[in-house]
Design a protein around this motif. Structure first.
Motif, PDB file in Angstrom:
ATOM      1  N   VAL C  36       4.708  -1.253   5.826  1.00 12.92           N
ATOM      2  CA  VAL C  36       5.897  -1.533   5.511  1.00 12.92           C
ATOM      3  C   VAL C  36       6.703  -0.301   6.059  1.00 12.92           C
ATOM      4  N   ALA C  37       6.321   0.909   5.881  1.00 14.69           N
ATOM      5  CA  ALA C  37       6.767   2.019   6.426  1.00 14.69           C
ATOM      6  C   ALA C  37       7.090   2.233   7.884  1.00 14.69           C
ATOM      7  N   GLY C  38       6.243   1.304   8.494  1.00 16.14           N
ATOM      8  CA  GLY C  38       6.275   1.370  10.164  1.00 16.14           C
ATOM      9  C   GLY C  38       5.287   2.259  10.621  1.00 16.14           C
ATOM     10  N   ARG C  39       4.117   2.445   9.886  1.00 16.81           N
ATOM     11  CA  ARG C  39       3.103   3.207  10.318  1.00 16.81           C
ATOM     12  C   ARG C  39       1.711   2.337  10.494  1.00 16.81           C
ATOM     13  N   HIS C  40       0.710   2.994  11.038  1.00 19.37           N
ATOM     14  CA  HIS C  40      -0.362   2.250  11.220  1.00 19.37           C
ATOM     15  C   HIS C  40      -1.192   2.301   9.909  1.00 19.37           C
ATOM     16  N   GLY C  41      -1.298   3.511   9.565  1.00 18.73           N
ATOM     17  CA  GLY C  41      -1.934   3.914   8.329  1.00 18.73           C
ATOM     18  C   GLY C  41      -3.400   4.211   8.555  1.00 18.73           C
ATOM     19  N   ILE C  42      -4.447   4.194   7.327  1.00 19.62           N
ATOM     20  CA  ILE C  42      -5.552   4.701   7.681  1.00 19.62           C
ATOM     21  C   ILE C  42      -6.578   3.763   8.359  1.00 19.62           C
ATOM     22  N   PRO C  43      -7.512   3.918   8.932  1.00 12.40           N
ATOM     23  CA  PRO C  43      -8.509   2.985   9.396  1.00 12.40           C
ATOM     24  C   PRO C  43      -9.059   2.444   8.051  1.00 12.40           C
ATOM     25  N   GLN C  46     -11.969   4.174   6.100  1.00 17.30           N
ATOM     26  CA  GLN C  46     -11.732   5.787   5.649  1.00 17.30           C
ATOM     27  C   GLN C  46     -12.210   6.185   4.421  1.00 17.30           C
ATOM     28  N   ILE C  49     -15.988   6.898   4.349  1.00 19.04           N
ATOM     29  CA  ILE C  49     -16.063   8.359   5.044  1.00 19.04           C
ATOM     30  C   ILE C  49     -15.360   9.398   3.835  1.00 19.04           C
ATOM     31  N   ASP C  50     -14.297   9.283   3.548  1.00 16.35           N
ATOM     32  CA  ASP C  50     -13.813  10.286   2.497  1.00 16.35           C
ATOM     33  C   ASP C  50     -15.055  10.537   1.395  1.00 16.35           C
ATOM     34  N   ALA C 200       3.900   3.218  -8.538  1.00 18.42           N
ATOM     35  CA  ALA C 200       5.291   3.423  -8.926  1.00 18.42           C
ATOM     36  C   ALA C 200       5.606   2.137  -9.684  1.00 18.42           C
ATOM     37  N   VAL C 272       5.949  -0.245  -4.228  1.00 16.66           N
ATOM     38  CA  VAL C 272       6.275   0.266  -2.940  1.00 16.66           C
ATOM     39  C   VAL C 272       7.831   0.322  -2.693  1.00 16.66           C
ATOM     40  N   VAL C 273       8.866  -0.557  -4.001  1.00 12.26           N
ATOM     41  CA  VAL C 273      10.184  -0.481  -3.777  1.00 12.26           C
ATOM     42  C   VAL C 273      10.855   0.466  -4.895  1.00 12.26           C
ATOM     43  N   PHE C 274       9.938   0.873  -5.741  1.00 13.36           N
ATOM     44  CA  PHE C 274      10.500   1.507  -6.885  1.00 13.36           C
ATOM     45  C   PHE C 274      10.267   3.138  -6.803  1.00 13.36           C
TER      46      PHE C 274
END
Lengths: 177, 227, 302, 399
Positions: C36-43, C46, C49-50, C200, C272-274
């Protein structure tokens, strides 16, 4: 602008009036009268915006110059007030009661120049430095390069050239000046 | 602050402020007891060297560590202006497993983003010591390498590797986000090769690092808390 | 005897599936938010692995005995909830240890983890964790009120406190779901779900800009690993609880995965919108709309 | 604080008795009583703008006493400048405030020009105006949606950051640098517009326009955003002169203060723009004013690109910069940065090195005396929003 200068000329001992721009004058005032001159300018002439307070170290003459710059937001004119104090006994009357942020400037000056402003709130608290035990760093006789070299383990191999000397040596080896 | 260094005879006590010296206090219930602020408030335990136990397992774990870099969100200098672009659509470091954490306890990487003022150095060291090993240091900008633009400043350090072990330097003023990504990749390579043992190095040469730190940080006071 | 061991084994298998699905789901949600933010984001891998990294950190320090027990209690709360919730309706083995009064037990277990966290965070001694946990307890109490009202409402509706029976009553077509037979209770519960998942506008417990990062501030290494494991389980389990109560349960794993995903997605979708509420605004919000809906839901069935 | 105890949902505790105040109106805080908590926010805290710290004394969720601590970024600029010749000083001086380096370049260059009586050519003035407005645009693209990011609505911030990167691309094209440009030099500017710059800039500006529409829906009509920001962090209009408030923060309090209009510099008197003011003076209003600034800036860049001549002299004739000695004098030059009046005071003593340079950044008052005042009685949850709404920038406080 001219009328204001003429008016305060009759009330205070001011000298060295320099017209920097149409709406900006510098003038020198005696140390004792400075705070009352600022009070006058603020209350009577409408210089309600305090721009800055800073000091200049004239070490050759043994004096600190304090510069107060005031601004009149309605008439859109500025005035810079210089005042000279002795470098040895660096104390000045505090003007913190006129504007709240003057105290911050005075706190910084106390720390960086060692100019004392008795009565100014939190003036003795450290503002920027922490655990500083040398002479106040903004004074001219404090050599920052020497201090840095002695304290911070300079990396070997780094050379600094004064560009003037360097270019002279490199490009104009024959030229005198 | 001039009263800090009065006691110059005793070398140990030279940097101790009044409130950091041993003293007896009377508690609210009337019982006297002695407190040693340096012991009570500070971590007095030296870090220990922790060597990997099993080489094969360690290799796998190192891969996991390299792919999950949690960065402490501590902008120490101007370089931190390029951290937000790094995390936003254009560069998006999250693709490579780089995530920001707010607390040093959970982070594994600290980015020293540019010049370090002495006052910040103290906080950085505290943050670094709070991080759990293995931990990595990524130094950004010329200022951490040799002082850069501020080589003659009285308040910024010249060489970061005298105060904490540095894994990767990213040179430039200021380094672009791409350079930072390359730095992260380099760090990953180092971790995968098992060469990023900064925490062990810090533990080994702890006394040397501490002496260097104490040379410039003259006020070891930490803020007062009531918790 | 054989039967109980077999059942235990299947329960553990269920736990394993739920854990992995929870990790994958959290990665997918983060990816959706990033997109939504225009990113690929984490695999998508992830979170695993974390977890590996956290469990294999070389050092860990402790602040005291409760600091150890905090994550354990939290995990106990999550696993406890898991044990008593039927995952797959009609399956002999994946109903776990569901019994006739499990609904009440689960409501209790929801709070149990929170209290464990409070003890651990208190021992950690960081003021941010203390502020965070007091916010969390205050908010969770008010989240529970509409939730409990909704549960009472459907308990009255179906005349039972067993989740299996509630699911059984909803079988046979989409119109038998509580969503359609008791929309008010569903509405109250879905609103309180937002608070339970703490996205949120109700993410004020961890609130990174205000009190970074709340209760787990001092938690690190394997302590944090345990907390993250529990989070993954808890997210799926809460979604499964809502699925069982309001959306007809699941008769196979695919249905469970789809429904729990959509239920979890609902809270992310809102989040995501609040922006974030303040604690008193959050408490007031839960005591207004969801509470009234919940009371209405009960009145209708009495 | 409004007390509305009739409505249970707006109920607020009566805190008028806590903390007890002494004669000077300062709170008496006894930490040993365990009624108060002291917490430090920063320097390692995501909710503090940059590297500074706040010492907060809390009573419950409410702040009773606040102190700001700066100095974490002190590099001793004003001392270092005394060791740099005038031309070399430019590279150092632009690093005083990081987010908007072009204001530094401009005030430094204009101080040198004023002292040395240099007339800057027409073309250079236009290019300087362009650079300053582009710098303002990239800062505002960060801070306008950034206000919502403080309340964990990071979406607008992410979008804004992407468009900011596009503007930084244009900067790279124009100057070669992303953050530090060194485009405005004493005497003029460094280069002309590259080919096709206007077209690409216009494309980016269109994206900014779309972005402004998007955040209008996402942020400004969001009920929770309004709930968190309207009526929070109010600056009393009487504080404006008392605390030296400038820029958007003063404009939101109803004062029409804009250096671009009041003391026109560069080409601002040939450009057509309005200064917006509002009276509510809370976080929401300040953010609205900044959004209005963003729209104005986009418009100004379009005007500049249209009115600008294509070619012209870029630099005035200056003496050999390595031997540049400036006669004795002092001056103060100001410009309008995105945060407000940004000025520099320079004293020369006739040698190759400046005698003294002092920077007056707006954060000097906003982040120290004003913030300390504003945080009292604020909720701990609002600290970050208040700081961002003041747009404090630590490097210009301590320099």
């Amino acid at each position: 602008m001219k009328s204001i200068i003429n008016d305060i000329k009759t009330r205070f001992e001011i000298s060295d009036i320099v017209k920097q721009r149409d709406n900006f004058n510098f003038l020198t005032c005696k140390k004792e009268q400075t705070v009352s001159l600022i009070t006058h300018l603020k209350n009577i002439e409408g210089f309600s915006h305090f721009v800055l307070l800073t000091a200049v170290d004239w070490i050759e003459e043994g004096k600190f110059q304090l510069t107060y710059i005031l601004n009149n937001p309605d008439k859109k004119i500025d005035i810079g007030i210089r005042t000279f104090i002795e470098r040895e006994t660096a104390t000045m009357d505090s003007a913190h009661h006129l504007w709240e942020h003057v105290a911050t400037y005075q706190r910084e000056l106390k720390e960086m120049f060692g100019i004392d402003f008795p009565g100014s709130p939190r003036v003795d608290e450290s503002f920027i430095l922490e655990g500083w035990d040398d002479i106040p760093p903004y004074r001219r006789d404090f050599d920052t390069k020497k201090y840095s070299e002695e304290t911070f383990f300079p990396r070997e191999g780094r050379t600094t050239n004064d560009p003037t000397e360097y270019m002279k040596k490199k490009l104009y080896p024959d030229e005198e000046k | 602050m001039s009263d800090i260094n009065n006691n110059t005879n005793n070398k140990e006590d030279k940097f101790l402020a009044e409130e950091n010296k041993k003293r007896t206090v009377i508690g609210p219930d009337g019982i006297e007891f002695e407190i040693d602020p340096l012991k009570d408030y500070f971590c007095d335990q030296k870090p220990e060297v922790r060597d990997p136990k099993n080489k094969v397992v360690e290799k796998f774990i190192n891969w996991a560590r390299a792919e999950s870099l949690w960065v402490l969100g501590f902008g120490t200098g101007c370089g931190s202006i390029e951290i937000p672009p790094l995390l936003t659509p254009r560069f998006d470091a999250a693709r490579f497993g780089v995530q920001m954490r707010a607390t040093p306890r959970q982070s594994s990487v600290i980015i020293i983003s540019g010049y370090l003022a002495v006052k910040t150095l103290k906080r950085v060291i505290r943050s670094y010591e709070q991080m759990q090993s293995p931990k990595y240091v990524l130094a950004l900008g010329s200022c951490t390498i040799n002082g850069g633009m501020y080589y003659d400043s009285y308040n910024t350090i010249n060489r970061l590797d005298y105060y904490m072990p540095v894994d990767v330097y990213v040179a430039g003023c200021m380094p672009r986000p791409e350079a930072l990504l390359a730095g992260f990749n380099k760090l990953k390579e180092r971790i995968k090769a098992g060469r990023a043992e900064g925490a062990n190095e810090y533990a080994e040469k702890f006394d040397w690092y501490k002496a260097n730190q104490k040379k410039i940080i003259k006020d070891w006071n930490m803020p007062d808390y009531n918790w | 005897m054989d039967n109980i061991i077999l059942k235990l084994l299947f329960t553990l298998l269920g736990l394993f599936i739920v854990l992995n699905w929870g990790l994958l789901m959290s990665a997918i949600m983060q990816k959706i938010v990033a997109r939504v933010a225009g990113r690929h984001g984490i695999p998508f891998y992830q979170p695993w692995i974390d977890l590996i990294k956290l469990y294999t950190k070389r050092t860990a320090i402790t602040h005291g005995i409760m600091f150890y027990l905090g994550p354990v209690f939290r995990l106990g709360g999550g696993v406890g909830m898991f044990l008593f919730i039927p995952l797959i309706y009609g399956s002999e083995y994946f109903t776990n240890f569901s019994w006739s009064g499990d609904l009440i037990l689960i409501l209790y277990f929801q709070f149990f983890g929170m209290l464990g966290m409070a003890l651990g965070a208190g021992e950690g001694g960081h003021p941010n964790s203390v502020i965070g946990i007091s916010r969390g307890l205050a908010q969770f109490t008010t989240v529970e009120v509409p939730m409990t009202l909704a549960v009472i409402s459907i308990a009255v509706q179906y005349q039972t406190l067993s989740i299996t029976e509630i699911v059984a009553a909803q079988q046979g077509g989409i119109l038998n779901w509580t969503l359609f037979t008791n929309p008010l209770a569903t509405a109250a519960a879905m609103l309180s779900l937002l608070g339970a998942f703490r996205h949120a506008p109700f993410n004020l417990v961890k609130a990174p800009n205000e009190i970074p990062i709340g209760p787990p501030t001092e938690y690190h290494s394997s302590f944090l690993g345990v907390l993250r494991t529990n989070n993954a389980i808890l997210h799926v389990i809460e979604a499964v609880l809502f699925m069982n109560l309001f959306f007809g349960g699941a008769t196979n794993w695919f249905e469970l995965i789809l429904k729990s995903f959509l239920i979890y997605f609902w809270s992310v979708f809102v989040g995501v919108v609040f922006p974030r509420f303040r604690i008193e605004q959050s408490v007031a919000w839960f005591l207004k709309v969801p509470l009234v809906i919940g009371i209405l839901a009960i009145i209708i069935f009495i | 604080m409004k007390k509305n105890n009739n409505n249970i949902f707006n109920w607020q505790a009566d805190r008028s008795k806590y903390p007890e105040l002494d004669k000077n109106g300062k709170p008496i805080v006894d930490l040993a009583s365990h009624k108060y908590t002291k917490i430090w926010q920063g320097p390692n805290h995501p909710g503090v703008t940059g590297n500074m710290s706040l010492e907060l004394t809390l009573s419950g969720d409410e702040i009773v006493d606040a102190k700001t601590h700066v100095g974490y970024l002190h590099r001793g600029f004003e001392k270092l400048m005394e060791r740099r010749i005038y031309f070399k000083g430019l590279a150092t001086s632009i690093r005083m405030c990081v987010p908007e380096a072009d204001s530094n370049e401009y005030v430094y260059s204009s101080c040198v020009e004023d002292l040395a009586n240099i007339e800057v050519p027409e073309m250079a003035l236009w290019l300087r105006t362009l650079a300053l407005e582009m710098a303002r645009l990239q800062v505002l693209l960060r801070t306008v949606p950034g206000q919502a990011s403080t309340l964990s609505l990071g979406l607008g911030g992410q979008w804004g950051m992407y468009i900011r990167d596009l503007i930084l691309d244009r900067f790279e094209e124009l100057t070669g640098g992303r953050v530090y440009h060194m485009f405005i030099i004493p005497g003029g500017v460094r280069g002309l517009l590259p080919d096709g710059f206007k077209k690409r800039m216009e494309e980016n500006l269109k994206e900014v326009d779309e972005f402004v529409e998007k955040i209008e829906d996402l942020i400004y009509s969001n009920s929770i955003f309004k709930k968190r920001t309207v009526g929070v962090g109010v600056i009393d209009p009487s504080w404006v002169s008392k605390y030296g408030i400038v820029g958007p923060n003063a404009r939101a309090a109803g004062f029409k203060r804009d250096v671009r209009k009041d003391y026109p510099y560069l080409k601002y008197n040939e450009l057509d723009f309005e200064v917006f003011t509002a009276t509510d003076s809370d976080i929401y209003t300040r953010n609205q004013i900044r959004k209005q600034d963003l729209i104005t800036t986009v418009d100004l860049i379009r005007q500049i690109l249209a009115k600008m001549p294509d070619k012209g002299e870029l630099r005035a004739k200056t003496p050999n910069v390595l031997h540049w000695e400036i006669e004795k004098g002092e001056t103060y030059q100001r410009s309008e940065s995105s945060r407000g009046e940004y000025g520099m005071y320079m004293v020369s003593d006739g040698s190759k090195y400046p005698r003294r340079i002092n920077l007056r950044g707006p954060s000097y008052t906003h982040a120290v005396s004003l913030l300390e005042k504003m945080l009292i009685n604020a909720n701990i949850a609002d600290v970050h929003s208040i700081m961002v709404s003041l747009q404090t920038c630590p490097p210009e406080i301590e320099r």
